[in-house]
Design a protein around this motif. Structure first.
Motif: not given
Length: 148
Positions: A91-101
């Motif tokens: 979930q934390e990695l997904g949140s970081m990727v979401w922001g980057f995207l």
């Protein structure tokens, strides 16, 4: 590597493709995110080995709210268990990727409003993330970076 499924994916073709992807040499893990909310739909591999959960510092249960670029959040339960640590790390990695995207998509839109983001590759010294935004989901594949 066993699949860790949050909601089930009904499409057998997609499940077969994801299974084949998991077997490719060098693939460490992948995460599938919901395109509209950024929530983790499905994962494969050991995400915590790639990027350990940062919020899981307590040995007791606690709720953590992770921000998303849209201003909302999704919640995750953090416990001392390994599976819960995997879920938190995903979930934390997904949140970081979401922001980057989201940031990369804004850049593309500001350059040309008729264009759209199709693929992002983020290569580091240790690994490469390939981020593919599709209509209903975002697929993030993490694999080894071959030595130069």
């Amino acid at each position: 590597m066993a699949d860790k499924t949050l909601p089930a994916i009904a499409n057998d073709t997609m499940a077969d493709a994801l299974h084949r992807l998991s077997k490719k040499p060098g693939v460490k893990a992948w995460i599938m995110l919901d395109r509209t909310s950024g929530a983790v739909i499905k994962t494969n591999g050991q995400i915590a080995a790639i990027r350990p959960a940062r919020s899981a510092t307590s040995t007791t249960d606690s709720a953590t709210s992770l921000p998303t670029p849209t201003g909302g959040s999704f919640s995750a339960e953090v416990t001392s268990g390994g599976a819960d640590n995997e879920t938190q790390a995903a979930q934390e990695l997904g949140s970081m990727v979401w922001g980057f995207l989201s940031t990369a998509g804004s850049l593309v839109q500001e350059m040309d409003t008729e264009d759209e983001l199709k693929l992002l590759r983020l290569r580091t010294k240790k690994q490469e993330l390939v981020i593919v935004p599709e209509l209903k989901y975002i697929l993030v594949v993490i694999h080894d970076t071959p030595p130069a």
